[in-house]
Motif scaffolding. Structure first.
Motif, PDB file in Angstrom:
ATOM      1  N   LEU A   1      60.348  89.970  43.396  1.00  0.00           N
ATOM      2  CA  LEU A   1      61.017  90.772  42.366  1.00  0.00           C
ATOM      3  C   LEU A   1      60.145  90.953  41.130  1.00  0.00           C
ATOM      4  O   LEU A   1      60.084  92.043  40.558  1.00  0.00           O
ATOM      5  CB  LEU A   1      62.342  90.110  41.963  1.00  0.00           C
ATOM      6  CG  LEU A   1      63.485  90.227  42.966  1.00  0.00           C
ATOM      7  CD1 LEU A   1      64.671  89.391  42.497  1.00  0.00           C
ATOM      8  CD2 LEU A   1      63.896  91.676  43.137  1.00  0.00           C
ATOM      9  N   THR A   2      59.477  89.895  40.718  1.00  0.00           N
ATOM     10  CA  THR A   2      58.619  90.017  39.534  1.00  0.00           C
ATOM     11  C   THR A   2      57.459  90.972  39.788  1.00  0.00           C
ATOM     12  O   THR A   2      57.010  91.675  38.884  1.00  0.00           O
ATOM     13  CB  THR A   2      58.082  88.655  39.072  1.00  0.00           C
ATOM     14  OG1 THR A   2      57.358  88.035  40.137  1.00  0.00           O
ATOM     15  CG2 THR A   2      59.218  87.739  38.639  1.00  0.00           C
ATOM     16  N   LYS A   3      56.988  91.015  41.034  1.00  0.00           N
ATOM     17  CA  LYS A   3      55.931  91.970  41.376  1.00  0.00           C
ATOM     18  C   LYS A   3      56.479  93.390  41.373  1.00  0.00           C
ATOM     19  O   LYS A   3      55.847  94.313  40.854  1.00  0.00           O
ATOM     20  CB  LYS A   3      55.334  91.637  42.741  1.00  0.00           C
ATOM     21  CG  LYS A   3      54.217  92.590  43.163  1.00  0.00           C
ATOM     22  CD  LYS A   3      53.653  92.225  44.527  1.00  0.00           C
ATOM     23  CE  LYS A   3      52.552  93.191  44.944  1.00  0.00           C
ATOM     24  NZ  LYS A   3      52.011  92.858  46.289  1.00  0.00           N
ATOM     25  N   THR A   4      57.658  93.582  41.939  1.00  0.00           N
ATOM     26  CA  THR A   4      58.265  94.912  42.015  1.00  0.00           C
ATOM     27  C   THR A   4      58.522  95.481  40.625  1.00  0.00           C
ATOM     28  O   THR A   4      58.353  96.684  40.390  1.00  0.00           O
ATOM     29  CB  THR A   4      59.582  94.836  42.803  1.00  0.00           C
ATOM     30  OG1 THR A   4      59.325  94.303  44.104  1.00  0.00           O
ATOM     31  CG2 THR A   4      60.213  96.216  42.948  1.00  0.00           C
ATOM     32  N   LEU A   5      58.918  94.619  39.695  1.00  0.00           N
ATOM     33  CA  LEU A   5      59.206  95.054  38.316  1.00  0.00           C
ATOM     34  C   LEU A   5      58.164  94.506  37.345  1.00  0.00           C
ATOM     35  O   LEU A   5      58.482  94.154  36.204  1.00  0.00           O
ATOM     36  CB  LEU A   5      60.617  94.594  37.914  1.00  0.00           C
ATOM     37  CG  LEU A   5      61.758  95.347  38.600  1.00  0.00           C
ATOM     38  CD1 LEU A   5      63.083  94.627  38.384  1.00  0.00           C
ATOM     39  CD2 LEU A   5      61.850  96.784  38.102  1.00  0.00           C
ATOM     40  N   ASP A   6      56.935  94.471  37.801  1.00  0.00           N
ATOM     41  CA  ASP A   6      55.858  93.850  37.022  1.00  0.00           C
ATOM     42  C   ASP A   6      55.725  94.437  35.614  1.00  0.00           C
ATOM     43  O   ASP A   6      55.463  93.711  34.651  1.00  0.00           O
ATOM     44  CB  ASP A   6      54.533  93.999  37.780  1.00  0.00           C
ATOM     45  CG  ASP A   6      53.377  93.359  37.042  1.00  0.00           C
ATOM     46  OD1 ASP A   6      53.378  92.123  36.900  1.00  0.00           O
ATOM     47  OD2 ASP A   6      52.479  94.099  36.587  1.00  0.00           O
ATOM     48  N   ARG A   7      55.910  95.732  35.466  1.00  0.00           N
ATOM     49  CA  ARG A   7      55.720  96.385  34.162  1.00  0.00           C
ATOM     50  C   ARG A   7      56.714  95.908  33.112  1.00  0.00           C
ATOM     51  O   ARG A   7      56.431  96.005  31.902  1.00  0.00           O
ATOM     52  CB  ARG A   7      55.817  97.908  34.328  1.00  0.00           C
ATOM     53  CG  ARG A   7      54.599  98.504  35.012  1.00  0.00           C
ATOM     54  CD  ARG A   7      54.823  99.909  35.500  1.00  0.00           C
ATOM     55  NE  ARG A   7      55.190 100.851  34.457  1.00  0.00           N
ATOM     56  CZ  ARG A   7      55.401 102.151  34.665  1.00  0.00           C
ATOM     57  NH1 ARG A   7      55.265 102.659  35.885  1.00  0.00           N
ATOM     58  NH2 ARG A   7      55.742 102.941  33.667  1.00  0.00           N
ATOM     59  N   VAL A   8      57.860  95.408  33.558  1.00  0.00           N
ATOM     60  CA  VAL A   8      58.901  94.990  32.601  1.00  0.00           C
ATOM     61  C   VAL A   8      59.403  93.577  32.893  1.00  0.00           C
ATOM     62  O   VAL A   8      60.462  93.177  32.396  1.00  0.00           O
ATOM     63  CB  VAL A   8      60.084  95.985  32.609  1.00  0.00           C
ATOM     64  CG1 VAL A   8      59.655  97.343  32.078  1.00  0.00           C
ATOM     65  CG2 VAL A   8      60.670  96.139  34.017  1.00  0.00           C
ATOM     66  N   LYS A   9      58.650  92.800  33.664  1.00  0.00           N
ATOM     67  CA  LYS A   9      59.144  91.520  34.166  1.00  0.00           C
ATOM     68  C   LYS A   9      59.524  90.530  33.069  1.00  0.00           C
ATOM     69  O   LYS A   9      60.402  89.683  33.277  1.00  0.00           O
ATOM     70  CB  LYS A   9      58.121  90.884  35.107  1.00  0.00           C
ATOM     71  CG  LYS A   9      56.810  90.489  34.442  1.00  0.00           C
ATOM     72  CD  LYS A   9      55.853  89.892  35.463  1.00  0.00           C
ATOM     73  CE  LYS A   9      54.541  89.484  34.807  1.00  0.00           C
ATOM     74  NZ  LYS A   9      53.582  88.930  35.801  1.00  0.00           N
ATOM     75  N   ASP A  10      58.896  90.624  31.898  1.00  0.00           N
ATOM     76  CA  ASP A  10      59.219  89.691  30.816  1.00  0.00           C
ATOM     77  C   ASP A  10      60.481  90.083  30.061  1.00  0.00           C
ATOM     78  O   ASP A  10      60.933  89.349  29.175  1.00  0.00           O
ATOM     79  CB  ASP A  10      58.050  89.593  29.829  1.00  0.00           C
ATOM     80  CG  ASP A  10      56.839  88.907  30.443  1.00  0.00           C
ATOM     81  OD1 ASP A  10      57.029  88.062  31.342  1.00  0.00           O
ATOM     82  OD2 ASP A  10      55.709  89.212  30.031  1.00  0.00           O
ATOM     83  N   GLU A  11      61.071  91.235  30.430  1.00  0.00           N
ATOM     84  CA  GLU A  11      62.281  91.702  29.751  1.00  0.00           C
ATOM     85  C   GLU A  11      63.476  91.788  30.695  1.00  0.00           C
ATOM     86  O   GLU A  11      64.555  92.200  30.295  1.00  0.00           O
ATOM     87  CB  GLU A  11      62.025  93.080  29.144  1.00  0.00           C
ATOM     88  CG  GLU A  11      60.891  93.095  28.116  1.00  0.00           C
ATOM     89  CD  GLU A  11      60.549  94.502  27.668  1.00  0.00           C
ATOM     90  OE1 GLU A  11      61.153  94.970  26.688  1.00  0.00           O
ATOM     91  OE2 GLU A  11      59.698  95.143  28.321  1.00  0.00           O
TER      92      GLU A  11
END
Length: 265
Positions: A53-63
């Motif tokens: 999941l963090t890879k799939t949403l890498d651009r916003v993973k910290d949010e």
């Protein structure tokens, strides 16, 4: 109640936010930015592995808050919010049962990584879509040095008709979910996306009326019950459409983003 009251949005991924090619539409990101500007909490709630999941949403993973493995593992900025592991002895029992079911491939979904016994190419191709970290081992029953978040079967004969009947009797003591056409997920009785939503609603003081969720398959049932703004995708399983208050366009029509665009206008 109006959209202006929404404080928490949660969406399933496959069949919901992602299209049939398992891609996220580029139009999602500017809408996501507007959500964050309004202080709206965004949750990716999926049967997928956390690392995937963090890879799939890498651009916003910290949010993004990730409710991975069907809500068994809830994480924000690499900090655990909630974990609900399944007993290892029960998992061993589930593994042994799977060996008598044709066309199925068992997976232990551990906190560190996933574990499988087969390197069969068709199975591995399916596995890689949802699991970023995995290890092929000789015997799944010998895995011990990890927390087991979920037991999953990849059922190439069709999970609802082939493997689910073999595990249906566990429903009194475990979560048994047909989570996709070829996927069967079994978790701790208290582990589901709905429980993850309860944890987050309590943590952030968000009400049922202030929550919006999107889903398409049977592992989304509990999550849909935790939000007034419950959306089934047009492509959703019939049982999901029965309990949702609203219908969004299909995942291939970018239905989630269309609704969120209305929310942020």
């Amino acid at each position: 109640m109006t959209f202006s009251d929404i404080r928490l949005v949660a969406t399933d991924m496959d069949g919901t936010l992602l299209n049939s090619k398992h891609e996220i539409h580029e139009s999602f990101f500017p809408v996501f930015r507007k959500l964050k500007e309004r202080g709206i909490i965004f949750v990716a709630a999926s049967g997928r592995q956390y690392f995937n999941l963090t890879k799939t949403l890498d651009r916003v993973k910290d949010e993004v808050i990730f409710a991975a493995e069907n809500g068994s593992y809830v994480v924000f900025q690499d900090q655990e919010i909630h974990i609900q592991a399944i007993d290892q002895e029960i998992v061993k029992e589930l593994i042994l049962k799977s060996r008598n079911i044709p066309n199925t491939y068992p997976i232990i979904c551990g906190k560190k990584k996933a574990y499988v016994e087969s390197d069969e190419p068709e199975f591995i191709n399916h596995l890689k879509l949802y699991f970023e970290r995995y290890e092929i081992v000789k015997d799944l029953t010998e895995i011990e040095n990890d927390q087991f978040l979920k037991f999953t079967l990849c059922d190439l004969a069709g999970s609802e008709v082939n493997s689910y009947p073999h595990y249906k009797h566990y429903e009194e003591s475990l979560q048994v979910k047909v989570s996709g056409p070829i996927w069967l997920d079994i978790s701790h009785k208290n582990a589901n996306k709905g429980k993850a939503m309860e944890v987050l609603q309590k943590k952030f003081n968000v009400s049922f009326e202030q929550t919006m969720v999107f889903g398409d398959y049977l592992n989304d049932l509990e999550m849909l019950s935790k939000a007034h703004y419950s959306y089934a995708m047009a492509n959703a399983h019939p049982d999901i459409k029965k309990i949702a208050r609203f219908i969004a366009k299909s995942n291939d029509e970018n239905g989630v983003v269309e609704v969120l665009s209305e929310l942020t206008d």
